[in-house]
Design a protein around this motif. Structure first.
Motif, PDB file in Angstrom:
ATOM      1  N   GLU A  67       5.514   2.955  10.123  1.00 38.84           N
ATOM      2  CA  GLU A  67       5.381   4.288   9.552  1.00 38.84           C
ATOM      3  C   GLU A  67       6.676   4.727   8.888  1.00 38.84           C
ATOM      4  O   GLU A  67       7.715   4.084   9.011  1.00 38.84           O
ATOM      5  CB  GLU A  67       4.989   5.288  10.648  1.00 38.84           C
ATOM      6  CG  GLU A  67       6.055   5.473  11.713  1.00 38.84           C
ATOM      7  CD  GLU A  67       5.650   6.477  12.768  1.00 38.84           C
ATOM      8  OE1 GLU A  67       4.457   6.802  12.860  1.00 38.84           O
ATOM      9  OE2 GLU A  67       6.536   6.944  13.496  1.00 38.84           O
ATOM     10  N   ARG A  68       6.598   5.847   8.185  1.00 33.13           N
ATOM     11  CA  ARG A  68       7.785   6.446   7.597  1.00 33.13           C
ATOM     12  C   ARG A  68       8.609   7.105   8.691  1.00 33.13           C
ATOM     13  O   ARG A  68       8.073   7.836   9.528  1.00 33.13           O
ATOM     14  CB  ARG A  68       7.376   7.489   6.570  1.00 33.13           C
ATOM     15  CG  ARG A  68       6.875   6.910   5.274  1.00 33.13           C
ATOM     16  CD  ARG A  68       8.012   6.412   4.415  1.00 33.13           C
ATOM     17  NE  ARG A  68       8.823   7.506   3.889  1.00 33.13           N
ATOM     18  CZ  ARG A  68      10.097   7.424   3.556  1.00 33.13           C
ATOM     19  NH1 ARG A  68      10.733   6.296   3.712  1.00 33.13           N
ATOM     20  NH2 ARG A  68      10.753   8.456   3.069  1.00 33.13           N
ATOM     21  N   PRO A  69       9.923   6.876   8.728  1.00 33.35           N
ATOM     22  CA  PRO A  69      10.760   7.497   9.763  1.00 33.35           C
ATOM     23  C   PRO A  69      10.873   9.005   9.604  1.00 33.35           C
ATOM     24  O   PRO A  69      11.185   9.707  10.545  1.00 33.35           O
ATOM     25  CB  PRO A  69      12.117   6.806   9.578  1.00 33.35           C
ATOM     26  CG  PRO A  69      12.115   6.329   8.170  1.00 33.35           C
ATOM     27  CD  PRO A  69      10.697   5.982   7.856  1.00 33.35           C
ATOM     28  N   PHE A 119       1.825   8.067   6.557  1.00 33.83           N
ATOM     29  CA  PHE A 119       1.353   6.705   6.330  1.00 33.83           C
ATOM     30  C   PHE A 119       1.653   5.896   7.577  1.00 33.83           C
ATOM     31  O   PHE A 119       2.804   5.786   7.989  1.00 33.83           O
ATOM     32  CB  PHE A 119       2.027   6.063   5.117  1.00 33.83           C
ATOM     33  CG  PHE A 119       1.417   4.732   4.753  1.00 33.83           C
ATOM     34  CD1 PHE A 119       0.377   4.640   3.851  1.00 33.83           C
ATOM     35  CD2 PHE A 119       1.894   3.554   5.330  1.00 33.83           C
ATOM     36  CE1 PHE A 119      -0.187   3.415   3.522  1.00 33.83           C
ATOM     37  CE2 PHE A 119       1.331   2.332   5.021  1.00 33.83           C
ATOM     38  CZ  PHE A 119       0.288   2.262   4.105  1.00 33.83           C
ATOM     39  N   LYS A 120       0.613   5.353   8.196  1.00 34.59           N
ATOM     40  CA  LYS A 120       0.764   4.511   9.374  1.00 34.59           C
ATOM     41  C   LYS A 120      -0.008   3.225   9.149  1.00 34.59           C
ATOM     42  O   LYS A 120      -1.153   3.252   8.684  1.00 34.59           O
ATOM     43  CB  LYS A 120       0.251   5.225  10.631  1.00 34.59           C
ATOM     44  CG  LYS A 120       1.086   6.428  11.043  1.00 34.59           C
ATOM     45  CD  LYS A 120       0.532   7.071  12.304  1.00 34.59           C
ATOM     46  CE  LYS A 120       1.305   8.331  12.671  1.00 34.59           C
ATOM     47  NZ  LYS A 120       2.683   8.035  13.082  1.00 34.59           N
ATOM     48  N   LEU A 121       0.604   2.113   9.480  1.00 29.37           N
ATOM     49  CA  LEU A 121      -0.013   0.806   9.301  1.00 29.37           C
ATOM     50  C   LEU A 121      -0.038   0.072  10.625  1.00 29.37           C
ATOM     51  O   LEU A 121       1.002  -0.171  11.235  1.00 29.37           O
ATOM     52  CB  LEU A 121       0.776  -0.010   8.269  1.00 29.37           C
ATOM     53  CG  LEU A 121       0.197  -1.373   7.903  1.00 29.37           C
ATOM     54  CD1 LEU A 121      -1.077  -1.219   7.088  1.00 29.37           C
ATOM     55  CD2 LEU A 121       1.218  -2.198   7.123  1.00 29.37           C
ATOM     56  N   ASP A 122      -1.236  -0.265  11.095  1.00 31.95           N
ATOM     57  CA  ASP A 122      -1.404  -1.013  12.336  1.00 31.95           C
ATOM     58  C   ASP A 122      -0.660  -2.342  12.212  1.00 31.95           C
ATOM     59  O   ASP A 122      -0.825  -3.069  11.233  1.00 31.95           O
ATOM     60  CB  ASP A 122      -2.896  -1.269  12.572  1.00 31.95           C
ATOM     61  CG  ASP A 122      -3.190  -1.857  13.941  1.00 31.95           C
ATOM     62  OD1 ASP A 122      -2.309  -2.542  14.500  1.00 31.95           O
ATOM     63  OD2 ASP A 122      -4.288  -1.637  14.451  1.00 31.95           O
ATOM     64  N   VAL A 123       0.163  -2.667  13.204  1.00 30.77           N
ATOM     65  CA  VAL A 123       0.949  -3.898  13.152  1.00 30.77           C
ATOM     66  C   VAL A 123       0.057  -5.125  13.040  1.00 30.77           C
ATOM     67  O   VAL A 123       0.455  -6.140  12.459  1.00 30.77           O
ATOM     68  CB  VAL A 123       1.865  -4.016  14.397  1.00 30.77           C
ATOM     69  CG1 VAL A 123       1.057  -4.259  15.662  1.00 30.77           C
ATOM     70  CG2 VAL A 123       2.912  -5.104  14.209  1.00 30.77           C
ATOM     71  N   SER A 124      -1.191  -5.064  13.549  1.00 29.92           N
ATOM     72  CA  SER A 124      -2.103  -6.211  13.460  1.00 29.92           C
ATOM     73  C   SER A 124      -2.393  -6.596  12.019  1.00 29.92           C
ATOM     74  O   SER A 124      -2.629  -7.772  11.721  1.00 29.92           O
ATOM     75  CB  SER A 124      -3.421  -5.886  14.173  1.00 29.92           C
ATOM     76  OG  SER A 124      -3.221  -5.650  15.546  1.00 29.92           O
ATOM     77  N   LEU A 166       0.801  -1.222   0.000  1.00 29.49           N
ATOM     78  CA  LEU A 166       0.000   0.000   0.000  1.00 29.49           C
ATOM     79  C   LEU A 166       0.837   1.277   0.000  1.00 29.49           C
ATOM     80  O   LEU A 166       0.278   2.374  -0.084  1.00 29.49           O
ATOM     81  CB  LEU A 166      -0.938   0.013   1.216  1.00 29.49           C
ATOM     82  CG  LEU A 166      -2.030  -1.061   1.239  1.00 29.49           C
ATOM     83  CD1 LEU A 166      -2.829  -0.957   2.533  1.00 29.49           C
ATOM     84  CD2 LEU A 166      -2.954  -0.923   0.033  1.00 29.49           C
ATOM     85  N   HIS A 167       2.164   1.132   0.120  1.00 24.87           N
ATOM     86  CA  HIS A 167       2.990   2.335   0.218  1.00 24.87           C
ATOM     87  C   HIS A 167       4.330   2.110  -0.496  1.00 24.87           C
ATOM     88  O   HIS A 167       4.929   1.042  -0.370  1.00 24.87           O
ATOM     89  CB  HIS A 167       3.242   2.675   1.692  1.00 24.87           C
ATOM     90  CG  HIS A 167       3.770   4.050   1.897  1.00 24.87           C
ATOM     91  ND1 HIS A 167       3.034   5.196   1.668  1.00 24.87           N
ATOM     92  CD2 HIS A 167       4.983   4.478   2.305  1.00 24.87           C
ATOM     93  CE1 HIS A 167       3.766   6.255   1.939  1.00 24.87           C
ATOM     94  NE2 HIS A 167       4.948   5.845   2.324  1.00 24.87           N
TER      95      HIS A 167
END
Length: 216
Positions: A107-109, A115-120, A76-77
């Motif tokens: 996320e992007r450092p 852009f954030k992606l839940d670890v689940s 997605l990214h």
């Protein structure tokens, strides 16, 4: 961290050092369910199997979550994503599932893009397979409506149940997924949500509709 560095290193048998925590974590086996134990990464309760815990603080991780890669490339990214731990003040949403992230996120450092992606989501766990319900002593499992020939009704709202639902095969307890799970299942008790300059502190009653418990 190096690009392909593992998320933890072994200190000695049953004890590891995790890259997002200052203290050592010890391998433990969960014997009795404790509704106050939550995994720091996926924010799901610790119900069964093995987990890693810190002797100096309340930091706990499922064994599966401990092994989540520190860096990933997601479809997605376009940029690589780095695993980050959240604190008690939560103000971010998962870009993929649009849910509040109270646990770890990829996320992007840098702040070049949001852009954030839940670890689940990296475990394909948008809905838990197995749950506990306040009025049933057994686990409820995720089921599909077409698996049942008869019509059933939800224990909470008393409306007809179709498609996805949670089911106890021993007691015939059935609930809609929405009736059992809250709108914010990925927040821990005590975490504070910051929205529009206001802070909302979450309690178990806010997070867990119907007093449920989840296992991954």
């Amino acid at each position: 961290m190096a690009k392909d560095a593992p998320p933890f290193c072994k200190v000695f048998e049953g004890v590891v050092h995790y890259f997002l925590h200052d203290h050592h974590l010890r391998l433990e086996e969960n014997i009795l369910y404790d509704e106050n134990k939550f995994c720091e990464a996926c924010v799901m309760p610790i119900i069964e199997d093995e987990f890693y815990s810190c002797a100096e603080c309340d930091f706990i991780l499922h064994e599966t979550c401990l092994k989540a890669r520190p860096r990933i490339q997601h479809a997605l990214h376009p940029h690589p994503l780095t695993l980050k731990a959240t604190n008690n003040y939560v103000s971010s949403w998962c870009t993929a599932c649009i849910r509040i992230c109270g646990g770890f996120v990829y996320e992007r450092p840098k702040h070049e893009c949001y852009f954030k992606l839940d670890v689940s989501l990296t475990f394909c766990a948008t809905l838990p397979y197995k749950v506990r319900y306040k009025n049933d002593e057994h686990f409820l499992t995720l089921s599909w409506g077409e698996e049942r020939c008869e019509k059933y009704w939800c224990e909470e709202c008393e409306d007809i149940v179709e498609e996805l639902f949670y089911w106890c095969n021993d007691c015939c307890t059935i609930l809609h997924t929405d009736c059992l799970l809250s709108e914010s299942p990925y927040l821990k008790p005590g975490q504070v949500l910051k929205v529009g300059g206001k802070c909302i502190k979450f309690s178990p009653e806010v997070i867990f509709l119907g007093q449920f418990a989840v296992t991954v």
